[in-house]
Enzyme design. Structure first.
Site, short mmCIF file in Angstrom:
data_model
loop_
_atom_site.label_atom_id
_atom_site.label_comp_id
_atom_site.label_asym_id
_atom_site.label_seq_id
_atom_site.Cartn_x
_atom_site.Cartn_y
_atom_site.Cartn_z
N ASP A 1 0.86 -1.18 0.00
CA ASP A 1 0.00 0.00 0.00
C ASP A 1 0.90 1.24 0.00
O ASP A 1 2.12 1.15 0.11
CB ASP A 1 -0.93 -0.03 1.23
CG ASP A 1 -2.18 0.80 1.00
OD1 ASP A 1 -3.23 0.49 1.60
OD2 ASP A 1 -2.12 1.76 0.19
N GLU B 1 -10.59 6.69 4.46
CA GLU B 1 -9.61 6.08 5.35
C GLU B 1 -9.74 6.59 6.78
O GLU B 1 -10.85 6.73 7.29
CB GLU B 1 -8.21 6.27 4.76
CG GLU B 1 -8.11 5.68 3.34
CD GLU B 1 -6.71 5.58 2.82
OE1 GLU B 1 -6.47 5.97 1.68
OE2 GLU B 1 -5.83 5.08 3.56
C1 GLC Z 1 -4.35 4.31 -0.06
C2 GLC Z 1 -5.23 3.11 0.19
C3 GLC Z 1 -5.27 2.14 -0.95
C4 GLC Z 1 -5.03 2.84 -2.27
C5 GLC Z 1 -3.63 3.41 -2.24
C6 GLC Z 1 -3.32 4.22 -3.52
O1 GLC Z 1 -3.72 4.71 1.12
O2 GLC Z 1 -5.00 2.38 1.39
O3 GLC Z 1 -6.56 1.50 -0.92
O4 GLC Z 1 -5.16 1.93 -3.35
O5 GLC Z 1 -3.40 4.23 -1.10
O6 GLC Z 1 -4.12 5.36 -3.59
#
Ligand code: GLC
Length: 613
Positions: free
Chosen positions: A263, A469
């Protein structure tokens, strides 16, 4: 391939630090748009195509000319992009119980993503959210593992249906109108204690396997190309450093052959201040089985650390080769070597009416009717289209940003109606009712105003602001402050249907008795007409709760099957209504049936009288 070329393939950087030179000289394998990261405000599909081709030309000028892969979060349509069709978030799609719909949404999303020159999406999120206090609960289809498993059918839409006799676990992308998908976040992201984002999922092996793991098996069977690791921990062990789950189980036991991606700064969070140690984070994550790292900014430091770890034999070359093989397998499979450059042949797919109609269907099917009338004999819905005057009220009635929710244009979403193109619920009401019906809108009317007007009924639209988030983590789960006030000022005086716009069940129990009809609309997206389609009876309500609706937050976590299960509305609940058309057809045939019976009786009587003289 040299070590530098191999490590370069394992690096994903954000578009804001990418350019043709960096792509060429650092052998970068991938670029992404983080939430809200666009070439320019309200960029067109052509703008996106041109930006991505610039990066790609740099990659193709490297010694081996390996094409880069561009990824983006298209989690409810191509949500970063102006004018894209925004579909309902997963919390609503789970209420449709319709895998075929999910597949069609995946196919439409793939077309819109490809319209902008992008071949890879960080979707679907297959989290099983077990506590609505989690800020990402709306990204989860359900609290129930089986529903999440069924909705992985979206992968077949995004990537194309895997051909029969395909080798299990191998990635599949069926051509230039399809995209590589990403099952996320592996594993147990939706099960953290108290729903605290990125925190600790405390559950035994059986619980992890039976609740949070099943959808990964389905995704792999459907040929998912990539899996993203979760920020969260399982029983105290960071997932980004968990070799037993990422390599031993996902790659060896489930036979996943695509690539595992971290991530955003996910490896950085393996260690925390004041004990941060990036070199250790690099070592632990790559040893665990992460193949591509979403760095996304400090790629030089990552490359230096990993190069040192390999040259000093801390990390064996076999691990690097495994990672690069997996990345190249996905790139080869999806045809990126044959067609590395994007074209503008699909630009008209972005926000097309056909896709908006599909999104409207998804909205209709995702809405859940929780109450219809103070008693069963006096249902309020479907609403009449032709009455003298109606009131539309509430903070969410005329706000496209609110009805789309987070991960829309901006990472945290937006407020208002100008950031993209769509239909608010108010606009949909105005275009649905008879021209003779006066529609009065007030976002926060006082009771005097309501009493002084002779409204036939009111549509009250309230709920949560957009969030994404950790910003969405909540212990209170209350609607925006004006909501209760509007409900009390309106629903005590005129018949009202309350439409809740939210990413999850929220506190509603105190108001239910004053409300005549209650609809959970979740985060419907740009096509507000889908809400009025069912409110006014052009279609019936069919949605069923995919999440338990609690009475009080003190009950949480509370999921179907729990011993202490005492919900306001249980998992699977949802009142159904017929469309006006079906209602008329049925009552007409009933009337015909009655008339036919009467006619038969009359004829029988006449004949018997005639025969008996
Ligand atoms: C974010 C998320 C993830 C996403 C990534 C790229 O923090 O946790 O779901 O795909 O970053 O944006």
């Amino acid at each position: 391939m040299t070590l530098e070329e191999k490590i370069g393939q394992m690096v994903q950087i954000d578009r804001s630090v990418a350019n043709a030179k960096v792509m060429k000289t650092s052998f970068i394998g991938s670029v992404l748009s983080g939430g809200g990261s666009e070439p320019l405000p309200k960029a067109t599909a052509e703008d996106w195509v041109n930006m991505i081709n610039e990066f790609q030309k740099g990659a193709l000028e490297s010694r081996l000319g390996i094409p880069m892969i561009y990824g983006i979060d298209a989690v409810h349509g191509h949500n970063n992009v102006y004018n894209a069709t925004i579909f309902p978030h997963n919390v609503g799609l789970g209420c449709t119980r319709d895998p075929d719909l999910a597949q069609r949404i995946g196919a439409a999303t793939a077309l819109e993503v490809r319209a902008t020159g992008i071949p890879y999406v960080f979707a679907p999120c297959i989290a099983v959210c077990r506590d609505p206090r989690w800020g990402r609960c709306y990204e989860s289809y359900s609290e129930d593992a089986k529903i999440v498993q069924e909705m992985t059918e979206i992968i077949s839409g995004l990537q194309g249906s895997i051909p029969p006799n395909s080798r299990k676990g191998f990635p599949y992308v069926g051509g230039k109108t399809k995209v590589a998908a990403c099952a996320k976040h592996f594993v147990g992201d939706g099960g953290t204690a108290k729903g605290v984002n990125e925190n600790n999922t405390l559950i035994d092996w059986h619980g992890l396997l039976s609740i949070h793991m099943p959808a990964y098996s389905d995704s792999i069977i459907k040929g998912v190309s990539t899996v993203m690791v979760s920020y969260s921990s399982w029983n105290g062990a960071k997932m980004h450093a968990n070799r037993d789950l990422v390599t031993v189980f996902l790659k060896n036991t489930l036979k996943f052959k695509g690539f595992v991606i971290s991530d955003w700064q996910g490896i950085d969070r393996i260690t925390a201040p004041p004990d941060s140690n990036y070199t250790y984070s690099v070592q632990a994550s790559i040893e665990a089985g992460v193949d591509m790292v979403m760095v996304p900014y400090k790629y030089d430091e990552f490359i230096q650390d990993l190069t040192l770890l390999v040259k000093s034999n801390v990390i064996p070359m076999e691990r690097i080769d495994d990672a690069v093989e997996r990345i190249l397998l996905v790139k080869f499979t999806m045809g990126l070597f044959e067609n590395p450059l994007a074209d503008t042949s699909l630009v008209n797919e972005l926000g097309s009416q056909e896709h908006r109609d599909l999104a409207r269907e998804a909205v209709r099917k995702s809405l859940v009717l929780l109450k219809n009338g103070k008693n069963e004999s006096t249902p309020l819905l479907p609403l009449s289209k032709k009455v003298p005057k109606i009131l539309v009220a509430g903070s969410h009635a005329d706000n496209l940003g609110y009805q789309c929710g987070g991960w829309t244009i901006k990472w945290q979403g937006f407020s208002g109606n100008s950031d993209t193109r769509g239909t608010t619920i108010l606009s949909a009401i105005k275009s649905t009712v008879d021209p003779s019906t006066e529609v009065v809108f007030r976002d926060n009317p006082d009771n005097e105003f309501v009493k002084s007007n002779n409204f036939e009924y009111a549509v009250v639209v309230v709920g949560e602001p957009p969030y994404a988030e950790t910003a969405g983590d909540s212990t209170a789960l209350t609607m925006m402050e004006s909501g209760p006030n509007v409900i009390n000022n309106v629903c005590g005086t005129v018949k009202c249907v309350v439409v809740i716009i939210s990413g999850r069940p929220i506190v509603i129990e105190p108001y239910v008795s004053t409300i005549d009809a209650l609809v959970a609309a979740w985060l419907p997206g740009t096509e507000g007409q889908g809400v009025t389609d069912v409110l006014f009876g052009d279609y019936g309500f069919t949605g069923k709760l995919a999440r338990t609706w609690f009475k009080s937050v003190d009950q949480l976590p509370m999921n179907v099957g729990d011993p202490h299960y005492d919900p306001l509305y249980p998992f699977g609940f949802g009142l159904t209504t017929e469309s006006v058309k079906d209602l008329v057809a049925r009552s007409t045939s009933a009337a015909i049936g009655v008339r036919a019976c009467i006619f038969t009786i009359m004829v029988t009587l006449f004949i018997s009288l005639y025969l008996t003289g």
